[in-house]
Design an enzyme around this catalytic site. Structure first.
Site, short mmCIF file in Angstrom:
data_model
loop_
_atom_site.label_atom_id
_atom_site.label_comp_id
_atom_site.label_asym_id
_atom_site.label_seq_id
_atom_site.Cartn_x
_atom_site.Cartn_y
_atom_site.Cartn_z
N SER A 17 0.96 -1.22 -0.09
CA SER A 17 -0.03 -0.19 -0.13
C SER A 17 1.04 1.31 0.05
O SER A 17 2.19 1.21 -0.08
CB SER A 17 -0.90 -0.14 1.17
OG SER A 17 -0.18 -0.12 2.54
N LYS A 194 10.39 -8.81 -9.90
CA LYS A 194 9.50 -10.03 -9.41
C LYS A 194 8.34 -9.55 -8.55
O LYS A 194 7.05 -10.25 -8.86
CB LYS A 194 10.32 -10.82 -8.62
CG LYS A 194 9.92 -12.22 -8.34
CD LYS A 194 9.80 -13.27 -9.74
CE LYS A 194 11.27 -13.63 -9.71
NZ LYS A 194 11.54 -14.45 -10.99
N CYS A 389 -13.27 25.08 12.88
CA CYS A 389 -14.36 23.94 13.60
C CYS A 389 -13.72 24.03 15.19
O CYS A 389 -14.11 24.96 15.72
CB CYS A 389 -14.07 22.83 12.93
SG CYS A 389 -15.57 21.76 13.43
N GLU A 413 -18.43 19.56 25.35
CA GLU A 413 -17.52 18.24 25.14
C GLU A 413 -16.67 18.03 26.05
O GLU A 413 -16.44 16.99 26.31
CB GLU A 413 -17.16 18.75 23.58
CG GLU A 413 -16.53 17.33 23.04
CD GLU A 413 -16.02 17.54 21.88
OE1 GLU A 413 -15.91 18.70 21.06
OE2 GLU A 413 -15.43 16.59 21.24
N HIS A 515 -15.65 23.94 7.47
CA HIS A 515 -14.16 23.48 7.25
C HIS A 515 -14.12 24.11 5.62
O HIS A 515 -14.25 23.54 4.83
CB HIS A 515 -14.03 22.01 7.04
CG HIS A 515 -13.94 21.36 8.49
ND1 HIS A 515 -13.06 20.95 9.13
CD2 HIS A 515 -15.03 20.88 9.17
CE1 HIS A 515 -13.13 20.45 10.33
NE2 HIS A 515 -14.38 20.10 10.25
N GLU A 517 -11.32 24.36 4.26
CA GLU A 517 -10.34 23.68 3.58
C GLU A 517 -10.88 22.51 2.76
O GLU A 517 -10.01 22.27 1.46
CB GLU A 517 -9.22 23.06 4.40
CG GLU A 517 -9.94 21.85 5.42
CD GLU A 517 -10.63 21.94 6.62
OE1 GLU A 517 -11.24 23.09 6.66
OE2 GLU A 517 -10.77 21.10 7.26
N1 GLN Z 1 -15.61 18.29 18.48
C1 GLN Z 1 -16.18 19.29 17.97
C2 GLN Z 1 -17.64 19.07 17.60
O1 GLN Z 1 -17.92 17.96 17.52
C3 GLN Z 1 -15.27 19.87 16.84
C4 GLN Z 1 -15.38 19.19 15.68
C5 GLN Z 1 -14.39 19.41 14.45
O2 GLN Z 1 -13.58 20.00 14.88
N2 GLN Z 1 -14.51 18.84 13.42
O3 GLN Z 1 -18.44 19.85 17.48
#
Ligand code: GLN
Length: 539
Positions: A17, A194, A389, A413, A515, A517
């Site tokens: 891989s 090979k 995020c 969290e 996000h 990105e």
């Molecule tokens: N843990 C955070 C949430 O669930 C941020 C998630 C993340 O950065 N993708 O909201």
């Protein structure tokens, strides 16, 4: 082109891989587009997980999110960055999904008393997934990457399915590409064919005859080696591609394949006219990438720094932003856990002479305090800061603690009992028990506040950006934050959710719950990354 003329290119991997199958497929897709064809790409992963959403980054690297909210393999990120293909959950298939569908059907009684078997029921479902994409997207070419290595037990049903596709459609509609390794034995300085011979033999035992062999090599394959591989592996010499290790950037790989006529070999295989590719935008990007006029040093402070691929899209988007500013990107990767409990002196020495700081997304409490300390340092020292995020959530926590005076403010969290839950779960998330695919996922609308910096940067009143999170800014704190100098830049109006925050007056302090990105491409760099790098360069 209609369904009955879509051509299929199946790419398998042999020997081992990590040979770069994803980038090979993305590069071939990009070259075919440069000849004016419409393409799409599917990744078929032989593992039993439904998707990588529940896997640890240590197992899997980044989880890439599509516009429609599928949590997928990071190869889809390469496909989207290299090509114009519009990918959705249909482009990411796993053994888990296939079996899940077939078993649900069996429980419904859809098989009318028949014995349900790998052949034909599993293989039919695999073929259906392939044909559905070709069907709906009206494609010239559908490229299908089969994950894993030929010889793995898990990939056998996929290989059997693609064998059947060739049987059904004929050689003129299907091309099989096999990517292998031709190692060099360093003591003897000799390349060895090979392992490739064995891998091709294995493939042929499954009824698949490769049309093209892409050989990963650390030095160009000599003509003699090519003819040896051709002879033993039953392909023409021209169709043995010498895929040399690239010293520079992955964005030069399409040129390496072009030099080896991979695009022309493909067109010839399908009896298509040999045209001249048009690669202007890519050329401009690579030209700039190779000839930077200045430097920019960006620190990424996260939890999975040791892993090359955990923040893959972020690293790529930073590079796109740097190239757009004609700058060479130097990445300083810092494990946020190492900064925990450190004084400002240690943090400032670790972050000395960086031009900008980015804190990416993540889950779980490990390393959080290091991220918060980093953000404080960026905010207080007027260093450009980009939070993404979890990076935004940490910026909010930091601001609550150190500016608003909410001692021990946190996200629920990390501290469910916090007195100041500035980041918390929405009720609809609180009642969810299952982990897989239940976050706020995929593209949502974000509307920017008039006068916000972020609106200026995008030059738009609203955008669609991709999400992958559960927790949110707690709206009742909005006014206090704004009075103290952290402004809400954008919201999701339907549910009144905070999408972005910013600090006016700071050189560049913007954080997004989404996000960005995932939507940056070399030929179309994301405006936020471009602007962040520009601010980091401008002193
Ligand atoms: N843990 C955070 C949430 O669930 C941020 C998630 C993340 O950065 N993708 O909201």
């Amino acid at each position: 082109m209609s369904l009955d003329s879509t051509k299929y290119i199946f790419v398998t991997g042999g020997v081992c891989s990590s040979l770069g199958k994803g980038i090979t497929v993305a590069s071939l897709g990009m070259l075919l587009e440069s000849h004016g064809y419409k393409i799409s790409i599917i990744k078929m992963d032989p593992y039993l997980n439904i998707d990588p959403g529940t896997m640890s980054p240590f197992q899997h690297g980044e989880v890439y999110v599509t516009e429609d909210g599928a949590e997928t393999d990071l190869d889809l990120g390469y496909y989207e960055r290299f090509t114009n293909a519009k990918l959705s959950r249909k482009n990411s298939v796993s053994t888990g999904q296939i079996y899940y569908t077939v078993i649900q059907r069996e429980r419904r009684g859809d098989y009318l008393g028949r014995t349900v078997q790998v052949i034909p029921h599993i293989t039919n479902e695999i073929k259906k997934r392939i044909y559905d994409v070709a069907n709906e997207d009206n494609l010239d070419f559908l490229l299908v990457e089969i994950g894993g290595t030929v010889g793995d037990i898990e990939s056998i049903p996929f290989l059997e399915a693609i064998r059947q596709v060739r049987q059904e459609l004929g050689r003129k509609r299907v091309m099989n590409v096999h990517l292998t390794l031709v190692p060099t034995i360093s003591v003897a300085g000799e390349q060895k064919t090979k392992p490739t011979q064995h891998s091709v033999k294995e493939l042929m035992q499954l009824g698949i005859i490769p049309d093209v062999l892409v050989a990963r090599v650390d030095r160009p394959l000599s003509d003699e080696m090519k003819s040896k591989i051709a002879l033993f592996c039953n392909v023409s010499e021209r169709n043995v591609i010498s895929a040399e290790d690239i010293k520079g950037s992955i964005y030069e790989i399409p040129y390496m394949f072009k030099k080896n006529d991979f695009d022309l070999i493909t067109l010839e295989h399908f009896d298509l006219p040999v045209t001249k590719p048009s690669l202007e935008h890519w050329d401009v990007f690579v030209e700039r990438l190779l000839n930077p006029e200045h430097k920019v040093k960006i620190a990424v402070v996260g939890k999975y720094i040791q892993l090359q691929d955990a923040y893959r899209s972020i690293y790529e988007a930073l590079l796109h932003g740097a190239v757009a500013n004609k700058a060479a990107l130097e990445l300083i990767k810092i494990d946020s856990e190492e900064l925990e409990g450190c004084g400002v002196d240690v943090i400032s020495s670790r972050l000395a002479d960086v031009d900008g700081i980015l804190v990416p997304g993540g889950f779980g409490s490990r390393g959080i305090e290091g991220k918060i300390a980093t953000i404080r340092f960026a905010r207080e020292n007027n260093i450009p800061f980009f939070g993404i995020c979890l990076g935004m959530q940490c910026a909010v926590i930091e601001f609550a603690r150190n500016v608003c005076g909410f001692k021990d403010a946190n996200s629920t969290e990390f501290d469910p009992a916090t007195k100041y839950p500035v980041i918390s779960l929405l009720e609809e998330q609180e009642i969810i028990a299952e982990k897989g695919g239940t976050m706020r996922l995929g593209a949502y609308h974000c509307e920017f506040m008039p006068g916000s910096r972020i609106r200026d940067i995008y030059g738009k009143e609203s955008v669609m950006e991709r999400h992958r999170h559960r927790f949110e800014f707690t709206m009742r704190y909005r006014q206090i934050f704004e009075e103290n100098g952290m402004k809400i830049g954008g919201i999701y109006p339907r549910n009144n959710l905070v999408e972005t925050v910013e600090i006016p007056g700071h050189r560049w302090f913007i954080a997004t719950q989404y996000h960005p990105e995932f939507k940056s491409k070399p030929v179309n760099p994301h405006p936020l990354f471009k602007s962040f790098i520009k601010a980091s360069i401008d002193k």
